[in-house]
Design a protein around this motif. Structure first.
Motif, PDB file in Angstrom:
ATOM      1  N   GLU A  83      -2.238   3.325  12.342  1.00 19.80           N
ATOM      2  CA  GLU A  83      -2.977   3.529  13.591  1.00 19.80           C
ATOM      3  C   GLU A  83      -4.401   2.985  13.501  1.00 19.80           C
ATOM      4  O   GLU A  83      -4.938   2.446  14.477  1.00 19.80           O
ATOM      5  CB  GLU A  83      -3.012   5.015  13.947  1.00 19.80           C
ATOM      6  CG  GLU A  83      -1.695   5.576  14.435  1.00 19.80           C
ATOM      7  CD  GLU A  83      -1.834   6.978  14.992  1.00 19.80           C
ATOM      8  OE1 GLU A  83      -2.374   7.122  16.108  1.00 19.80           O
ATOM      9  OE2 GLU A  83      -1.430   7.936  14.294  1.00 19.80           O
ATOM     10  N   ARG A  84      -5.053   3.135  12.356  1.00 20.86           N
ATOM     11  CA  ARG A  84      -6.422   2.645  12.170  1.00 20.86           C
ATOM     12  C   ARG A  84      -6.491   1.135  12.047  1.00 20.86           C
ATOM     13  O   ARG A  84      -7.568   0.556  12.132  1.00 20.86           O
ATOM     14  CB  ARG A  84      -7.051   3.193  10.894  1.00 20.86           C
ATOM     15  CG  ARG A  84      -7.155   4.581  10.655  1.00 20.86           C
ATOM     16  CD  ARG A  84      -8.140   4.862   9.493  1.00 20.86           C
ATOM     17  NE  ARG A  84      -7.591   4.515   8.212  1.00 20.86           N
ATOM     18  CZ  ARG A  84      -6.889   5.351   7.466  1.00 20.86           C
ATOM     19  NH1 ARG A  84      -6.580   6.552   7.916  1.00 20.86           N
ATOM     20  NH2 ARG A  84      -6.446   4.963   6.279  1.00 20.86           N
ATOM     21  N   GLY A  85      -5.341   0.518  11.764  1.00 21.67           N
ATOM     22  CA  GLY A  85      -5.341  -0.913  11.521  1.00 21.67           C
ATOM     23  C   GLY A  85      -5.700  -1.274  10.100  1.00 21.67           C
ATOM     24  O   GLY A  85      -6.020  -2.434   9.801  1.00 21.67           O
ATOM     25  N   SER A  86      -5.619  -0.298   9.188  1.00 22.49           N
ATOM     26  CA  SER A  86      -5.934  -0.554   7.778  1.00 22.49           C
ATOM     27  C   SER A  86      -4.832  -1.344   7.085  1.00 22.49           C
ATOM     28  O   SER A  86      -5.053  -1.911   6.016  1.00 22.49           O
ATOM     29  CB  SER A  86      -6.144   0.769   7.034  1.00 22.49           C
ATOM     30  OG  SER A  86      -7.210   1.498   7.595  1.00 22.49           O
ATOM     31  N   VAL A  87      -3.644  -1.340   7.672  1.00 32.10           N
ATOM     32  CA  VAL A  87      -2.531  -2.129   7.151  1.00 32.10           C
ATOM     33  C   VAL A  87      -1.976  -2.970   8.296  1.00 32.10           C
ATOM     34  O   VAL A  87      -2.075  -2.596   9.462  1.00 32.10           O
ATOM     35  CB  VAL A  87      -1.415  -1.240   6.549  1.00 32.10           C
ATOM     36  CG1 VAL A  87      -1.923  -0.481   5.331  1.00 32.10           C
ATOM     37  CG2 VAL A  87      -0.863  -0.275   7.590  1.00 32.10           C
ATOM     38  N   ALA A  88      -1.404  -4.113   7.937  1.00 29.13           N
ATOM     39  CA  ALA A  88      -0.879  -5.019   8.959  1.00 29.13           C
ATOM     40  C   ALA A  88       0.503  -4.601   9.440  1.00 29.13           C
ATOM     41  O   ALA A  88       0.888  -4.887  10.580  1.00 29.13           O
ATOM     42  CB  ALA A  88      -0.825  -6.440   8.412  1.00 29.13           C
ATOM     43  N   ARG A  92       1.175   6.463   8.507  1.00 24.66           N
ATOM     44  CA  ARG A  92       0.992   6.379   9.958  1.00 24.66           C
ATOM     45  C   ARG A  92      -0.490   6.328  10.313  1.00 24.66           C
ATOM     46  O   ARG A  92      -0.899   5.557  11.184  1.00 24.66           O
ATOM     47  CB  ARG A  92       1.663   7.563  10.656  1.00 24.66           C
ATOM     48  CG  ARG A  92       1.339   7.619  12.149  1.00 24.66           C
ATOM     49  CD  ARG A  92       2.215   8.539  12.931  1.00 24.66           C
ATOM     50  NE  ARG A  92       1.699   8.721  14.295  1.00 24.66           N
ATOM     51  CZ  ARG A  92       2.431   8.992  15.351  1.00 24.66           C
ATOM     52  NH1 ARG A  92       3.740   9.106  15.225  1.00 24.66           N
ATOM     53  NH2 ARG A  92       1.887   9.143  16.534  1.00 24.66           N
ATOM     54  N   ALA A  93      -1.282   7.146   9.653  1.00 27.78           N
ATOM     55  CA  ALA A  93      -2.724   7.149   9.915  1.00 27.78           C
ATOM     56  C   ALA A  93      -3.324   5.785   9.606  1.00 27.78           C
ATOM     57  O   ALA A  93      -4.148   5.256  10.374  1.00 27.78           O
ATOM     58  CB  ALA A  93      -3.403   8.239   9.093  1.00 27.78           C
ATOM     59  N   ALA A  94      -2.922   5.181   8.485  1.00 27.34           N
ATOM     60  CA  ALA A  94      -3.426   3.858   8.118  1.00 27.34           C
ATOM     61  C   ALA A  94      -2.974   2.808   9.124  1.00 27.34           C
ATOM     62  O   ALA A  94      -3.732   1.895   9.484  1.00 27.34           O
ATOM     63  CB  ALA A  94      -2.943   3.489   6.716  1.00 27.34           C
ATOM     64  N   VAL A 143       0.886  -1.170   0.000  1.00 23.61           N
ATOM     65  CA  VAL A 143       0.000   0.000   0.000  1.00 23.61           C
ATOM     66  C   VAL A 143       0.917   1.211   0.000  1.00 23.61           C
ATOM     67  O   VAL A 143       1.602   1.497   0.993  1.00 23.61           O
ATOM     68  CB  VAL A 143      -0.919   0.014   1.235  1.00 23.61           C
ATOM     69  CG1 VAL A 143      -1.823   1.252   1.208  1.00 23.61           C
ATOM     70  CG2 VAL A 143      -1.763  -1.256   1.288  1.00 23.61           C
ATOM     71  N   TYR A 144       0.964   1.925  -1.127  1.00 28.06           N
ATOM     72  CA  TYR A 144       1.924   3.012  -1.287  1.00 28.06           C
ATOM     73  C   TYR A 144       1.379   4.313  -0.712  1.00 28.06           C
ATOM     74  O   TYR A 144       0.441   4.910  -1.256  1.00 28.06           O
ATOM     75  CB  TYR A 144       2.283   3.171  -2.763  1.00 28.06           C
ATOM     76  CG  TYR A 144       2.912   1.932  -3.356  1.00 28.06           C
ATOM     77  CD1 TYR A 144       4.069   1.386  -2.802  1.00 28.06           C
ATOM     78  CD2 TYR A 144       2.357   1.304  -4.466  1.00 28.06           C
ATOM     79  CE1 TYR A 144       4.660   0.259  -3.334  1.00 28.06           C
ATOM     80  CE2 TYR A 144       2.942   0.164  -5.012  1.00 28.06           C
ATOM     81  CZ  TYR A 144       4.096  -0.360  -4.437  1.00 28.06           C
ATOM     82  OH  TYR A 144       4.677  -1.483  -4.966  1.00 28.06           O
ATOM     83  N   LEU A 145       1.988   4.744   0.392  1.00 33.51           N
ATOM     84  CA  LEU A 145       1.547   5.949   1.087  1.00 33.51           C
ATOM     85  C   LEU A 145       2.757   6.735   1.584  1.00 33.51           C
ATOM     86  O   LEU A 145       3.769   6.145   1.999  1.00 33.51           O
ATOM     87  CB  LEU A 145       0.672   5.598   2.297  1.00 33.51           C
ATOM     88  CG  LEU A 145      -0.654   4.878   2.023  1.00 33.51           C
ATOM     89  CD1 LEU A 145      -1.251   4.381   3.337  1.00 33.51           C
ATOM     90  CD2 LEU A 145      -1.631   5.817   1.310  1.00 33.51           C
ATOM     91  N   ALA A 146       2.653   8.067   1.570  1.00 35.64           N
ATOM     92  CA  ALA A 146       3.669   8.924   2.189  1.00 35.64           C
ATOM     93  C   ALA A 146       3.604   8.726   3.703  1.00 35.64           C
ATOM     94  O   ALA A 146       2.589   8.249   4.235  1.00 35.64           O
ATOM     95  CB  ALA A 146       3.428  10.375   1.816  1.00 35.64           C
ATOM     96  N   PRO A 147       4.670   9.085   4.433  1.00 29.99           N
ATOM     97  CA  PRO A 147       4.737   8.786   5.865  1.00 29.99           C
ATOM     98  C   PRO A 147       3.518   9.206   6.694  1.00 29.99           C
ATOM     99  O   PRO A 147       3.039   8.416   7.513  1.00 29.99           O
ATOM    100  CB  PRO A 147       5.998   9.530   6.318  1.00 29.99           C
ATOM    101  CG  PRO A 147       6.868   9.491   5.118  1.00 29.99           C
ATOM    102  CD  PRO A 147       5.940   9.666   3.942  1.00 29.99           C
TER     103      PRO A 147
END
Length: 322
Positions: free
Chosen positions: A175-180, A171-173, A163-167
């Protein structure tokens, strides 16, 4: 897949345009791109580079970027003359045709990047990531860390869902548990450990060097080698100070990063210090990274790293610095 990767890299042009004012720089302005970590933050704050370059009638313009790929797109479109990134962004930039040169590097810092999971996660090994979502900044230093860590665990890159995301978004993802899991570098890594109690699944020890590289446009190395020599010399001075006085320097750096001192100190202590021009060994290591991404078909052709290394007085047409 390679074309998709490069299109993604090129898509950062729009982001860069919003970060850098579209005003042509004067010929005597050195435009530096930096990130929220490392020696460059302190060099900017101290103003010693500006004083060093003043007799040469060179002014300095600083622009902050969220990551190495974005910074190198700034270099590629002519908004930046000089900048610092991790080891992977220059590979993708070279593959995309950017006019770049490796000017210098910092010693290895393998513990300043890692794969992390939530402290109570049921994931206890990299092998457990199979089929899971992993956040990372595409084309950044941790992209290579992730590839190596998966290979060590007997997994292929296709076995996980990147899942390609800037820092900040990653971090938000996380914290939400959207990524493992999250592949990230300092000081974001240190903040995740201290504030979120993130657990390190695998850092770079024994896997990657995690060099920082200082890069410039090929055109700038040809026209202003003496300026680049001065820049590297000033970076070395800051490196020595940070290495010898980590706690005192932390008090200076923490407010600049907007982070508590305990987080900043952890990041400062894990960084490598001692800027030097590239040795054959470092070039060979970087070549290995490029070959890895070529094999994964994330870059479309074989690259020669030595073709884009600054050789003062050598094949890149650079006049020897005095």
């Amino acid at each position: 897949m390679a074309r998709t990767a490069l299109r993604g890299f090129a898509a950062l042009l729009t982001t860069v345009a919003t970060l850098v004012a579209a005003v042509p720089a004067r010929a005597d302005t050195l435009r530096i791109g930096y990130q929220k970590y490392g020696t460059m933050v302190l060099l900017k704050a101290r103003g010693t580079l500006e004083k060093r370059l003043a007799p040469q009638h060179v002014t300095v313009q600083w622009t902050e970027f969220p990551g190495g790929p974005q910074l190198l797109e700034g270099l590629n479109v002519g908004s930046v003359d000089f900048g610092v990134t991790g080891e992977t962004p220059p590979v993708f930039a070279q593959a995309a045709g950017a006019d770049l040169r490796y000017v210098a590097y910092e010693p290895p810092a393998p513990t300043s990047e890692a794969l992390v999971v939530q402290h109570d996660s049921t994931i206890h090994s990299v092998k457990d990531l199979k089929g899971r979502k992993v956040a990372l900044n595409k084309g950044s230093n941790v992209h290579y860390l992730l590839v190596r860590a998966l290979r060590e665990a007997g997994l292929d890159y296709g076995d996980i869902q990147p899942v390609y995301l800037a820092p900040a978004d990653a971090r938000a993802a996380f914290e939400r548990g959207s990524v493992a899991a999250w592949a990230i570098w300092d000081p974001f890594l240190a903040a995740a450990q201290k504030q979120l109690h993130a657990r390190v699944l695998r850092d770079g020890t024994g896997l990657v060097d995690n060099h920082q590289f200082y890069l410039a446009t090929g055109d700038y190395t040809k026209r202003h080698p003496e300026v680049l020599e001065a820049v590297v010399d000033e970076i070395r001075k800051v490196d020595v100070d940070v290495h010898d006085h980590a706690e005192a320097v932390t008090k200076q750096v923490a407010p600049l990063l907007g982070l508590p001192e305990d987080i900043t100190l952890l990041a400062v202590q894990r960084q490598g210090y001692g800027a030097a021009t590239l040795s054959p060994q470092v070039v060979a290591t970087q070549q290995g990274i490029a070959d890895t991404f070529t094999a994964l078909k994330l870059v479309p052709r074989k690259l020669r790293i030595d073709d884009v290394v600054w050789h003062p007085g050598g094949s890149n047409g650079v006049v020897a610095a005095k």
